[in-house]
Design a protein around this motif. Structure first.
Motif, mmCIF file in Angstrom:
data_model
loop_
_atom_site.group_PDB
_atom_site.id
_atom_site.type_symbol
_atom_site.label_atom_id
_atom_site.label_comp_id
_atom_site.label_asym_id
_atom_site.label_seq_id
_atom_site.Cartn_x
_atom_site.Cartn_y
_atom_site.Cartn_z
ATOM 1 N N ALA A 58 -5.499 6.448 -16.023
ATOM 2 C CA ALA A 58 -5.623 4.982 -16.040
ATOM 3 C C ALA A 58 -4.641 4.358 -15.053
ATOM 4 O O ALA A 58 -4.974 3.426 -14.303
ATOM 5 C CB ALA A 58 -5.362 4.458 -17.441
ATOM 6 N N LEU A 59 -3.435 4.922 -15.011
ATOM 7 C CA LEU A 59 -2.399 4.396 -14.118
ATOM 8 C C LEU A 59 -2.783 4.631 -12.655
ATOM 9 O O LEU A 59 -2.634 3.757 -11.793
ATOM 10 C CB LEU A 59 -1.067 5.111 -14.436
ATOM 11 C CG LEU A 59 0.194 4.263 -14.325
ATOM 12 C CD1 LEU A 59 0.137 3.099 -15.301
ATOM 13 C CD2 LEU A 59 1.429 5.132 -14.610
ATOM 14 N N LEU A 60 -3.285 5.874 -12.411
ATOM 15 C CA LEU A 60 -3.707 6.217 -11.041
ATOM 16 C C LEU A 60 -4.811 5.279 -10.567
ATOM 17 O O LEU A 60 -4.771 4.734 -9.470
ATOM 18 C CB LEU A 60 -4.252 7.655 -11.007
ATOM 19 C CG LEU A 60 -3.235 8.762 -10.735
ATOM 20 C CD1 LEU A 60 -3.929 10.104 -10.730
ATOM 21 C CD2 LEU A 60 -2.552 8.535 -9.383
ATOM 22 N N ARG A 61 -5.771 5.073 -11.446
ATOM 23 C CA ARG A 61 -6.919 4.230 -11.079
ATOM 24 C C ARG A 61 -6.438 2.796 -10.792
ATOM 25 O O ARG A 61 -6.864 2.169 -9.814
ATOM 26 C CB ARG A 61 -7.901 4.251 -12.237
ATOM 27 C CG ARG A 61 -8.820 3.078 -12.304
ATOM 28 C CD ARG A 61 -9.694 3.258 -13.479
ATOM 29 N NE ARG A 61 -10.889 3.928 -13.002
ATOM 30 C CZ ARG A 61 -12.087 3.433 -13.222
ATOM 31 N NH1 ARG A 61 -12.211 2.372 -13.937
ATOM 32 N NH2 ARG A 61 -13.144 4.019 -12.752
ATOM 33 N N ASP A 62 -5.494 2.326 -11.609
ATOM 34 C CA ASP A 62 -4.950 0.984 -11.418
ATOM 35 C C ASP A 62 -4.275 0.878 -10.040
ATOM 36 O O ASP A 62 -4.466 -0.091 -9.300
ATOM 37 C CB ASP A 62 -3.945 0.706 -12.542
ATOM 38 C CG ASP A 62 -3.580 -0.756 -12.603
ATOM 39 O OD1 ASP A 62 -4.515 -1.569 -12.517
ATOM 40 O OD2 ASP A 62 -2.367 -1.074 -12.703
ATOM 41 N N SER A 63 -3.493 1.930 -9.697
ATOM 42 C CA SER A 63 -2.794 1.917 -8.405
ATOM 43 C C SER A 63 -3.793 1.956 -7.248
ATOM 44 O O SER A 63 -3.630 1.273 -6.231
ATOM 45 C CB SER A 63 -1.857 3.130 -8.292
ATOM 46 O OG SER A 63 -0.908 3.093 -9.319
ATOM 47 N N MET A 64 -4.849 2.789 -7.422
ATOM 48 C CA MET A 64 -5.850 2.871 -6.346
ATOM 49 C C MET A 64 -6.502 1.505 -6.122
ATOM 50 O O MET A 64 -6.750 1.076 -5.007
ATOM 51 C CB MET A 64 -6.949 3.885 -6.711
ATOM 52 C CG MET A 64 -6.456 5.297 -6.834
ATOM 53 S SD MET A 64 -5.540 5.803 -5.405
ATOM 54 C CE MET A 64 -6.577 7.014 -4.745
ATOM 55 N N GLN A 65 -6.757 0.801 -7.235
ATOM 56 C CA GLN A 65 -7.375 -0.532 -7.113
ATOM 57 C C GLN A 65 -6.438 -1.492 -6.389
ATOM 58 O O GLN A 65 -6.872 -2.295 -5.557
ATOM 59 C CB GLN A 65 -7.723 -1.072 -8.502
ATOM 60 C CG GLN A 65 -9.050 -0.521 -8.993
ATOM 61 C CD GLN A 65 -9.323 -0.900 -10.428
ATOM 62 O OE1 GLN A 65 -8.465 -1.443 -11.118
ATOM 63 N NE2 GLN A 65 -10.519 -0.581 -10.889
ATOM 64 N N GLN A 81 -4.997 -4.590 -1.535
ATOM 65 C CA GLN A 81 -4.054 -4.910 -0.451
ATOM 66 C C GLN A 81 -4.685 -4.605 0.913
ATOM 67 O O GLN A 81 -4.472 -5.311 1.885
ATOM 68 C CB GLN A 81 -2.750 -4.121 -0.619
ATOM 69 C CG GLN A 81 -1.977 -4.466 -1.875
ATOM 70 C CD GLN A 81 -1.527 -5.914 -1.902
ATOM 71 O OE1 GLN A 81 -1.265 -6.505 -0.864
ATOM 72 N NE2 GLN A 81 -1.464 -6.505 -3.093
ATOM 73 N N GLY A 82 -5.463 -3.512 0.939
ATOM 74 C CA GLY A 82 -6.165 -3.144 2.188
ATOM 75 C C GLY A 82 -7.109 -4.256 2.603
ATOM 76 O O GLY A 82 -7.190 -4.645 3.775
ATOM 77 N N GLU A 83 -7.812 -4.800 1.622
ATOM 78 C CA GLU A 83 -8.744 -5.899 1.913
ATOM 79 C C GLU A 83 -7.995 -7.116 2.441
ATOM 80 O O GLU A 83 -8.457 -7.805 3.345
ATOM 81 C CB GLU A 83 -9.501 -6.302 0.647
ATOM 82 C CG GLU A 83 -10.746 -5.477 0.413
ATOM 83 C CD GLU A 83 -11.269 -5.623 -1.011
ATOM 84 O OE1 GLU A 83 -10.928 -6.626 -1.674
ATOM 85 O OE2 GLU A 83 -11.979 -4.715 -1.457
ATOM 86 N N ILE A 109 0.852 -1.211 0.000
ATOM 87 C CA ILE A 109 0.000 0.000 0.000
ATOM 88 C C ILE A 109 0.885 1.258 0.000
ATOM 89 O O ILE A 109 0.661 2.195 -0.770
ATOM 90 C CB ILE A 109 -0.940 -0.010 1.228
ATOM 91 C CG1 ILE A 109 -2.044 -1.056 1.007
ATOM 92 C CG2 ILE A 109 -1.555 1.369 1.468
ATOM 93 C CD1 ILE A 109 -2.898 -1.355 2.220
ATOM 94 N N LEU A 110 1.884 1.213 0.870
ATOM 95 C CA LEU A 110 2.782 2.367 0.948
ATOM 96 C C LEU A 110 3.464 2.609 -0.400
ATOM 97 O O LEU A 110 3.572 3.747 -0.868
ATOM 98 C CB LEU A 110 3.849 2.145 2.030
ATOM 99 C CG LEU A 110 3.322 2.282 3.466
ATOM 100 C CD1 LEU A 110 4.420 1.940 4.464
ATOM 101 C CD2 LEU A 110 2.803 3.698 3.699
ATOM 102 N N GLY A 111 3.892 1.508 -1.032
ATOM 103 C CA GLY A 111 4.572 1.614 -2.322
ATOM 104 C C GLY A 111 3.670 2.261 -3.363
ATOM 105 O O GLY A 111 4.029 3.246 -4.012
ATOM 106 N N PHE A 112 2.427 1.708 -3.481
ATOM 107 C CA PHE A 112 1.501 2.241 -4.498
ATOM 108 C C PHE A 112 1.125 3.689 -4.214
ATOM 109 O O PHE A 112 1.095 4.516 -5.121
ATOM 110 C CB PHE A 112 0.225 1.383 -4.556
ATOM 111 C CG PHE A 112 0.425 0.099 -5.291
ATOM 112 C CD1 PHE A 112 0.773 0.113 -6.652
ATOM 113 C CD2 PHE A 112 0.266 -1.120 -4.658
ATOM 114 C CE1 PHE A 112 0.951 -1.076 -7.339
ATOM 115 C CE2 PHE A 112 0.448 -2.309 -5.333
ATOM 116 C CZ PHE A 112 0.795 -2.290 -6.680
ATOM 117 N N SER A 113 0.859 4.006 -2.925
ATOM 118 C CA SER A 113 0.419 5.376 -2.655
ATOM 119 C C SER A 113 1.572 6.360 -2.891
ATOM 120 O O SER A 113 1.363 7.471 -3.379
ATOM 121 C CB SER A 113 -0.160 5.509 -1.248
ATOM 122 O OG SER A 113 0.794 5.082 -0.304
#
Ligand code: ADP
Length: 496
Positions: A297-304, A309-311, A278-282
């Motif tokens: 598109a990239l941002l949305r992919d990272s948010m997903q 990972q949160g789940e 999560i830390l890496g993606f954010s």
């Protein structure tokens, strides 16, 4: 005791010709000393001599004489009550040859009567002092007897129940169904409760429903079918059982809380991975935004990815919380295979760091069982952790765990076996393996297996250990299938 019949035969004029043995014994007369004397003079007491003379002579004249009742007198003057009658002896021409006087010695009859009523009193006293309620019903379900204990248990006086349908002592729906059960039994002779003991529910006069042990027997008395029910109020026993159950659940819960420390250490590790991701993606997202290069598109992919990972982390925490939570103890339809997988997830860190290879052979569609899932998973956690500890302690070079699930036919149920290739028990498993406080570990509490056994037995199942082939330990648990259609309870409670 056969009733004594006194017989005297007299000539048509009344002269004694024969006395039977009973007559001689009762009167103290010998035939020799009274032969030829009038029957009424020697047998009847003086005040009844005339009655007997008249009766005798009427019988000799061919009349039908009603039976007579009065005193006879023995040789020593003692009187005794006799009920007697006459029958004429006639030859082929209809000529009277004599008269037979047949008397029933009422002392014997009175004694028999007294003995009978004493036996009845004794019988009643036994019934009344019995601790168990005893009642009998006829083939139509009407109560014929109801002892004191039954009065005490149900709160009714016997007179309030006698002659009424026994279903008045049962709560609904059994009350409405009982006649049907009885009729079913009488027509099909299929025994559901007769000759067996069952736990059923009773209804007291004050409307309370209570658990009772009922055993029913069937007898035929003088051609009449009678069912006997022996009843024991088990309210207290049930309460004690419930209390024991509650304590056992407490103990099991404490053991889970106790193991939480170890499990949490492993799970913290599990959570670390998704958190790092999560830390890496954010971080990457922030950098893209700062640099003004954010591609939607990239941002949305990272948010997903972050959400996923949160789940994952939340799932790990949920699992641990569920394991130590102390919910209402309830058995629900559940799949033992799913529990095996859940437990392997819970322990995955422990298995991983100890390089334990896990082989699972659990069929996908195991039949559903009635389980308290948290507790059954506690059993599996115990077995798996014991196996891992045993293998680690013995420094097994390639520790391996095999978990097998199977359906068993006789008895019908599902079993799970956990095998390891650790040191085993150095022979057959020790007898006290499942006893509380049995441990071979330095810091062991020796509670794990004893709690496992209690949990499994509370589910109506069995747990046992064997030496594994070629080496190591094998622990198996077997759990029964619920009664077909869940109708068991109904049948048990309501069966005739
Ligand atoms: P504890 O783990 O505190 O000793 P348990 O009741 O769980 O308590 O286990 C009792 C004992 O059973 C252990 O000390 C060990 O001697 C034995 N045992 C349990 N599982 C295994 C196994 N897989 N292999 C060998 N011994 C075992």
């Amino acid at each position: 005791m056969p009733g004594r019949i006194l017989v005297a035969i007299g000539a048509p004029n009344g002269d004694i010709r024969q006395l039977n043995h009973h007559c001689e014994a009762a009167t103290g007369l010998a035939l020799a000393e009274c032969r030829g004397q009038p029957v009424w003079q020697r047998l009847a007491a003086p005040e009844h001599a005339e009655t007997m003379r008249e009766g005798f002579l009427r019988a000799a004249a061919g009349e039908d004489v009603p039976d007579q009742h009065g005193s006879w007198q023995a040789r020593d003057g003692k009187r005794f009550a006799v009920h007697w009658g006459y029958s004429g002896l006639r030859d082929a021409d209809g000529q009277t040859q004599g008269v037979v006087v047949t008397g029933a010695d009422m002392r014997v009859a009175d004694r028999m009567q007294a003995e009978l009523s004493e036996a009845l009193d004794r019988h009643q006293a036994i019934l009344d002092t019995a601790v168990d309620g005893i009642l009998t019903i006829d083939g139509a379900g009407r109560v014929q007897s109801f002892n004191r204990a039954a009065e005490r248990i149900f709160g009714y006086r016997a007179v309030e129940v006698l002659g009424r349908n026994v279903s008045m002592l049962m709560p609904q729906p059994y009350r409405a169904e009982h006649d049907g059960y009885l009729h079913n039994y009488l027509t099909t002779r299929r025994k559901k409760i007769i000759g067996l003991g069952r736990e059923v529910e009773g209804l007291r006069k004050d409307g309370t429903v209570f658990p009772l042990d009922l055993s029913v027997g069937e007898v035929v008395v003088s051609g009449q079918r009678v069912f006997t029910g022996i009843i024991r109020d088990i309210t207290d026993r049930k309460q004690i059982e419930q209390e024991a159950r509650r304590r056992q659940d407490e103990l099991a819960h404490m053991a889970r809380v106790h193991s939480m420390g170890d499990l949490a250490a492993g799970l913290a590790h599990e959570i670390n991975q998704p958190l790092t991701a999560i830390l890496g993606f954010s971080g990457a997202c922030s950098r893209m935004i700062d640099a003004g290069t954010a591609d939607m598109a990239l941002l949305r992919d990272s948010m997903q990815q972050i959400a996923r990972q949160g789940e994952r982390a939340a799932e790990v925490i949920r699992r641990l919380r569920k394991y130590v939570e102390k919910g209402e103890i309830e058995q629900q339809p559940s799949d033992l295979g799913a529990s095996v997988h859940e437990v392997l997830e819970l322990l995955q860190h422990e298995l991983k760091v100890n390089s334990v290879r896990v082989l699972t052979k659990v069929p996908d569609a195991l039949p559903q069982l009635l389980l308290d899932r948290v507790q059954i998973e506690q059993v599996l956690v115990n077995l798996v952790r014991n196996a891992v500890q045993a293998m680690v302690e013995a420094r097994v070079s390639a520790p391996e765990l095999q978990i097998e699930g199977a359906v068993s036919d006789a008895p019908v149920g599902v079993s799970v076996t956990v095998r390891d290739n650790g040191p085993g028990f150095g022979g057959n498993p020790p007898d006290q393996l499942f006893a509380p406080f049995f441990t071979t570990k330095k810091d062991g509490l020796g509670q794990g297996l004893s709690i496992c056994r209690r949990i499994v037995e509370a589910h109506g199942g069995r747990i046992w250990a064997e030496r594994n082939q070629p080496g190591g330990a094998a622990f198996s648990l077997w759990l029964p299938l619920p009664p077909p259609g869940g109708a068991g309870v109904h049948e048990i409670r309501g069966a005739a």
